[in-house]
Design a protein around this motif. Structure first.
Motif, PDB file in Angstrom:
ATOM      1  N   GLU A 387      46.825  33.343  42.393  1.00 21.74           N
ATOM      2  CA  GLU A 387      46.385  34.055  43.583  1.00 21.74           C
ATOM      3  C   GLU A 387      44.901  33.843  43.820  1.00 21.74           C
ATOM      4  OE1 GLU A 387      47.447  38.073  42.854  1.00 21.74           O
ATOM      5  OE2 GLU A 387      49.574  37.806  43.414  1.00 21.74           O
ATOM      6  N   THR A 388      44.475  34.043  45.050  1.00 18.52           N
ATOM      7  CA  THR A 388      43.080  33.814  45.430  1.00 18.52           C
ATOM      8  C   THR A 388      42.159  34.737  44.634  1.00 18.52           C
ATOM      9  OG1 THR A 388      43.818  33.262  47.677  1.00 18.52           O
ATOM     10  CG2 THR A 388      41.469  33.751  47.371  1.00 18.52           C
ATOM     11  N   GLY A 389      41.102  34.141  44.104  1.00 15.82           N
ATOM     12  CA  GLY A 389      40.128  34.898  43.326  1.00 15.82           C
ATOM     13  C   GLY A 389      40.316  34.800  41.831  1.00 15.82           C
ATOM     14  N   LEU A 390      41.446  34.273  41.368  1.00 23.54           N
ATOM     15  CA  LEU A 390      41.693  34.118  39.934  1.00 23.54           C
ATOM     16  C   LEU A 390      41.407  32.683  39.518  1.00 23.54           C
ATOM     17  CD1 LEU A 390      45.005  36.137  39.403  1.00 23.54           C
ATOM     18  CD2 LEU A 390      42.681  36.832  38.821  1.00 23.54           C
ATOM     19  N   GLU A 391      40.663  32.536  38.456  1.00 17.94           N
ATOM     20  CA  GLU A 391      40.327  31.206  37.953  1.00 17.94           C
ATOM     21  C   GLU A 391      41.255  30.769  36.822  1.00 17.94           C
ATOM     22  OE1 GLU A 391      37.992  29.010  38.990  1.00 17.94           O
ATOM     23  OE2 GLU A 391      37.587  30.323  40.703  1.00 17.94           O
ATOM     24  N   ARG A 392      41.613  31.742  35.981  1.00 22.64           N
ATOM     25  CA  ARG A 392      42.410  31.397  34.807  1.00 22.64           C
ATOM     26  C   ARG A 392      43.598  32.355  34.683  1.00 22.64           C
ATOM     27  NH1 ARG A 392      39.839  28.128  31.239  1.00 22.64           N
ATOM     28  NH2 ARG A 392      41.150  28.885  29.548  1.00 22.64           N
ATOM     29  N   LEU A 393      44.601  31.911  33.951  1.00 21.51           N
ATOM     30  CA  LEU A 393      45.782  32.740  33.668  1.00 21.51           C
ATOM     31  C   LEU A 393      45.535  33.564  32.414  1.00 21.51           C
ATOM     32  CD1 LEU A 393      48.719  33.254  34.647  1.00 21.51           C
ATOM     33  CD2 LEU A 393      49.441  31.541  32.980  1.00 21.51           C
ATOM     34  N   HIS A 394      45.676  34.883  32.531  1.00 21.09           N
ATOM     35  CA  HIS A 394      45.401  35.768  31.399  1.00 21.09           C
ATOM     36  C   HIS A 394      46.682  36.335  30.782  1.00 21.09           C
ATOM     37  CE1 HIS A 394      41.100  35.692  32.247  1.00 21.09           C
ATOM     38  NE2 HIS A 394      41.395  35.916  33.530  1.00 21.09           N
ATOM     39  N   VAL A 395      47.804  36.250  31.469  1.00 18.74           N
ATOM     40  CA  VAL A 395      49.079  36.740  30.966  1.00 18.74           C
ATOM     41  C   VAL A 395      50.045  35.569  30.877  1.00 18.74           C
ATOM     42  CG1 VAL A 395      51.018  38.301  31.345  1.00 18.74           C
ATOM     43  CG2 VAL A 395      48.707  39.008  32.002  1.00 18.74           C
ATOM     44  N   TYR A 396      50.559  35.316  29.680  1.00 19.80           N
ATOM     45  CA  TYR A 396      51.423  34.154  29.472  1.00 19.80           C
ATOM     46  C   TYR A 396      52.882  34.607  29.345  1.00 19.80           C
ATOM     47  CZ  TYR A 396      47.162  31.527  28.611  1.00 19.80           C
ATOM     48  OH  TYR A 396      45.930  30.932  28.748  1.00 19.80           O
ATOM     49  N   PRO A 397      53.796  33.780  29.838  1.00 18.20           N
ATOM     50  CA  PRO A 397      55.215  34.177  29.792  1.00 18.20           C
ATOM     51  C   PRO A 397      55.821  33.985  28.405  1.00 18.20           C
ATOM     52  CG  PRO A 397      55.005  32.012  30.784  1.00 18.20           C
ATOM     53  CD  PRO A 397      53.606  32.498  30.536  1.00 18.20           C
ATOM     54  N   THR A 398      56.954  34.639  28.193  1.00 16.66           N
ATOM     55  CA  THR A 398      57.772  34.451  26.992  1.00 16.66           C
ATOM     56  C   THR A 398      58.997  33.628  27.374  1.00 16.66           C
ATOM     57  OG1 THR A 398      57.058  36.535  25.994  1.00 16.66           O
ATOM     58  CG2 THR A 398      59.129  35.592  25.206  1.00 16.66           C
ATOM     59  N   PHE A 399      59.248  32.571  26.629  1.00 16.33           N
ATOM     60  CA  PHE A 399      60.351  31.661  26.928  1.00 16.33           C
ATOM     61  C   PHE A 399      61.591  32.108  26.148  1.00 16.33           C
ATOM     62  CE2 PHE A 399      56.459  29.416  27.672  1.00 16.33           C
ATOM     63  CZ  PHE A 399      56.693  28.696  28.835  1.00 16.33           C
ATOM     64  N   LYS A 400      62.697  32.268  26.872  1.00 15.13           N
ATOM     65  CA  LYS A 400      63.959  32.696  26.274  1.00 15.13           C
ATOM     66  C   LYS A 400      64.904  31.504  26.216  1.00 15.13           C
ATOM     67  CE  LYS A 400      63.594  37.541  27.570  1.00 15.13           C
ATOM     68  NZ  LYS A 400      63.458  37.981  26.154  1.00 15.13           N
ATOM     69  N   VAL A 401      65.421  31.226  25.026  1.00 18.94           N
ATOM     70  CA  VAL A 401      66.245  30.047  24.774  1.00 18.94           C
ATOM     71  C   VAL A 401      67.707  30.456  24.685  1.00 18.94           C
ATOM     72  CG1 VAL A 401      66.601  28.048  23.270  1.00 18.94           C
ATOM     73  CG2 VAL A 401      64.318  29.058  23.496  1.00 18.94           C
ATOM     74  N   GLY A 402      68.559  29.657  25.293  1.00 16.99           N
ATOM     75  CA  GLY A 402      70.003  29.866  25.190  1.00 16.99           C
ATOM     76  C   GLY A 402      70.685  28.590  24.731  1.00 16.99           C
ATOM     77  N   PHE A 403      71.727  28.727  23.919  1.00 20.14           N
ATOM     78  CA  PHE A 403      72.506  27.572  23.473  1.00 20.14           C
ATOM     79  C   PHE A 403      73.844  28.061  22.943  1.00 20.14           C
ATOM     80  CE2 PHE A 403      70.180  28.870  19.654  1.00 20.14           C
ATOM     81  CZ  PHE A 403      71.188  28.887  18.701  1.00 20.14           C
ATOM     82  N   LYS A 404      74.751  27.122  22.707  1.00 22.78           N
ATOM     83  CA  LYS A 404      76.054  27.416  22.120  1.00 22.78           C
ATOM     84  C   LYS A 404      76.488  26.237  21.276  1.00 22.78           C
ATOM     85  CE  LYS A 404      79.720  27.446  24.739  1.00 22.78           C
ATOM     86  NZ  LYS A 404      80.723  27.857  25.760  1.00 22.78           N
ATOM     87  N   ILE A 405      76.998  26.528  20.077  1.00 22.16           N
ATOM     88  CA  ILE A 405      77.492  25.494  19.167  1.00 22.16           C
ATOM     89  C   ILE A 405      78.903  25.889  18.754  1.00 22.16           C
ATOM     90  CG2 ILE A 405      77.063  24.172  17.065  1.00 22.16           C
ATOM     91  CD1 ILE A 405      74.178  25.141  17.130  1.00 22.16           C
ATOM     92  N   MET A 406      79.867  25.056  19.080  1.00 24.71           N
ATOM     93  CA  MET A 406      81.255  25.326  18.726  1.00 24.71           C
ATOM     94  C   MET A 406      81.590  24.668  17.385  1.00 24.71           C
ATOM     95  SD  MET A 406      82.202  27.147  21.255  1.00 24.71           S
ATOM     96  CE  MET A 406      83.954  27.254  20.855  1.00 24.71           C
ATOM     97  N   GLY A 407      82.402  25.386  16.590  1.00 25.17           N
ATOM     98  CA  GLY A 407      82.911  24.799  15.354  1.00 25.17           C
ATOM     99  C   GLY A 407      82.066  25.021  14.126  1.00 25.17           C
ATOM    100  N   ILE A 408      81.022  25.856  14.219  1.00 24.27           N
ATOM    101  CA  ILE A 408      80.170  26.083  13.045  1.00 24.27           C
ATOM    102  C   ILE A 408      79.532  27.464  13.127  1.00 24.27           C
ATOM    103  CG2 ILE A 408      78.080  25.114  14.076  1.00 24.27           C
ATOM    104  CD1 ILE A 408      77.445  23.910  11.301  1.00 24.27           C
ATOM    105  N   ALA A 409      79.348  28.101  11.976  1.00 23.57           N
ATOM    106  CA  ALA A 409      78.614  29.357  11.848  1.00 23.57           C
ATOM    107  C   ALA A 409      77.284  29.045  11.172  1.00 23.57           C
ATOM    108  CB  ALA A 409      79.409  30.377  11.040  1.00 23.57           C
ATOM    109  N   LEU A 410      76.177  29.198  11.885  1.00 30.26           N
ATOM    110  CA  LEU A 410      74.866  28.817  11.357  1.00 30.26           C
ATOM    111  C   LEU A 410      74.417  29.693  10.203  1.00 30.26           C
ATOM    112  CD1 LEU A 410      72.780  27.891  14.540  1.00 30.26           C
ATOM    113  CD2 LEU A 410      73.936  26.387  12.920  1.00 30.26           C
ATOM    114  N   SER A 411      75.058  30.834  10.005  1.00 30.64           N
ATOM    115  CA  SER A 411      74.715  31.678   8.856  1.00 30.64           C
ATOM    116  C   SER A 411      75.147  31.045   7.537  1.00 30.64           C
ATOM    117  CB  SER A 411      75.373  33.052   8.997  1.00 30.64           C
ATOM    118  OG  SER A 411      76.792  32.929   8.938  1.00 30.64           O
ATOM    119  N   GLY A 412      76.052  30.076   7.605  1.00 31.26           N
ATOM    120  CA  GLY A 412      76.596  29.470   6.394  1.00 31.26           C
ATOM    121  C   GLY A 412      77.846  30.168   5.889  1.00 31.26           C
TER     122      GLY A 412
END
Length: 444
Positions: A387-412
């Motif tokens: 936005e006008t008047g801001l030079e730098r970004l002071h609040v950064y986003p959090t990235f949320k990851v999604g995925f799916k793996i069939m045929g395996i339980a990652l816990s072991g």
């Protein structure tokens, strides 16, 4: 003789007083485990549904008090208000709020609310405000059967389905034509008088089948330095049983020592698990959740996410790389990356070399990757205008990851064997596993 008779009468009076005090303690203990009311609230604080459970009516003003509290207090599962103890869970934007004026085991109240949410989601095919309002008669009927005078009663989904028919188009048309909106059956389920109320008395199938699914969700937090702060698995053992008669099953794992925080279905006998880590049970008929568990302190995640955001002179440059950190041996599918653009961002121009990027009107950016290609590393890049008047970004986003793996339980966790003490003819057993992302956050 008179002295002995007087002594006996005093003893009789004393014993009667002790019995009366004991009965009063039992009544007090009985009253101390009682829920008085359940409210269903929308994401805006509106009361969607109210169910009074005892003769003592709880005023709706308690919901207004609850909603006016700070967000930090509203996120607590147990809250002490000036007049009531409150227990709450949130599912798909709906808050399940239970109230009582006496002390009671909080886990019992929370577990009951979780069971109510699961049953409603199963009956209605989902859980949102419109579905609850459209089927409020069935919701009230289910609550009438699930809790009696403030105490949990019938909570097994398979038994509830025999008592109350799930909503469908035919039943809605019949209720309009006949004027009878009730879905409650005229006969009790066959397993009501049995010692195992979760199972019908004598089910019969031409084909005997039992399936076991390991369904796991990975929760992880990665800090701005790329270090893994938290990584754990929340898993469930889900089963589908179609077995004739009264089967007795045992399920054993190859490595049960990795499991923590287990929760069992009421059909599981606790003593065999405590002594030999073997699940011994008479299964309900149909689909059910046998147990849930947690596996903590995992060392790695299947994917890495490397975000970089630099800002100067009112503009930001964004670059995000996604790739496979450790090969699980199965294909990683349905990979997505989503984040909320900061409010100070006026516009965004983002693109990727693989997949699609969408930015909604509420400034939610979603990058749909699918599978990781073998010939390149997926990269999201572009610029953000501040936005006008801001030079730098002071609040950064959090990235949320999604995925799916069939045929395996990652816990072991691995299933070793499933045995039946009384084996019916032509028995078929099946095992599956899958892992998907839960709360997988990458922070800047």
């Amino acid at each position: 003789m008179e002295e002995a008779s007087g002594r006996r009468s005093k003893l009789t009076i004393r014993s009667e007083r002790e019995r009366e005090r004991e009965r009063e303690r039992e009544r007090e203990q009985y009253r101390s485990s009682m829920l008085q009311c359940i409210f269903l609230l929308s994401d805006s604080g509106e009361v969607i549904l109210e169910k009074q459970l005892t003769g003592h009516r709880v005023d709706r003003s308690i919901c207004a008090w609850f909603w006016d509290q700070a967000d930090s207090l509203k996120s607590l599962p147990v809250i002490a208000s000036p007049t009531h103890y409150l227990f709450q869970i949130v599912r798909d934007g709906i808050t399940f709020l239970a109230c009582t004026q006496v002390e009671m085991p909080p886990l019992m109240a929370i577990e009951f609310l979780c069971r109510v949410a699961d049953v409603l989601s199963d009956y209605l095919g989902g859980l949102n405000e419109d579905l609850v309002k459209d089927n409020f008669i069935i919701v009230y009927e289910l609550l009438d059967e699930m809790i009696d005078n403030g105490f949990p009663l019938t909570t097994e989904p398979n038994i509830l389905r025999e008592m109350i028919a799930p909503p469908n188009l035919v039943s809605k048309m019949l209720s309009v034509v006949t004027g009878n909106a009730s879905n409650v059956s005229d006969t009790l389920p066959s397993g009501t008088g049995s010692c195992v109320p979760w199972r019908p008395t004598d089910p019969k199938y031409s084909s005997n089948e039992v399936y076991v699914d390991l369904v796991e969700e990975m929760d992880a937090i990665v800090n701005r330095d790329g270090e893994l702060v938290k990584c754990e698995i929340y898993g469930q053992v889900q089963m589908s049983s179609q077995l004739t008669g009264f089967p007795d099953l045992t399920l054993s794992f190859a490595n049960p020592s990795v499991l923590e925080d287990m929760r069992f279905h009421p059909c599981v006998r606790f003593r065999p698990w405590e002594s030999h880590q073997v699940l011994s049970f008479v299964p309900p008929d149909g689909q059910f959740k046998l147990m849930s568990y947690r596996v903590k302190k995992l060392k790695n995640t299947p994917l890495y996410v490397k975000p970089q955001i630099t800002s100067d002179s009112g503009a930001c440059r964004v670059s995000v790389l996604v790739g496979i950190r450790s090969d699980p041996g199965k294909t990683i599918e349905s990979i997505t990356l989503s984040f909320q653009l900061p409010h100070c961002v006026s516009s965004a121009d983002l693109s990727s070399n693989h997949g699609t990027v969408t930015i909604l009107s509420n400034k939610t950016c979603t990058w749909t990757i699918g599978r990781i290609p073998s010939d390149k590393t997926p990269c999201l890049s572009g610029t953000l205008a501040l936005e006008t008047g801001l030079e730098r970004l002071h609040v950064y986003p959090t990235f949320k990851v999604g995925f799916k793996i069939m045929g395996i339980a990652l816990s072991g966790l691995r299933i070793e064997k499933l045995d039946l003490k009384t084996i019916p003819p032509r028995l078929y057993k099946g095992f599956r596993a899958q892992t998907r992302a839960g709360e997988f956050d990458v922070r800047l």
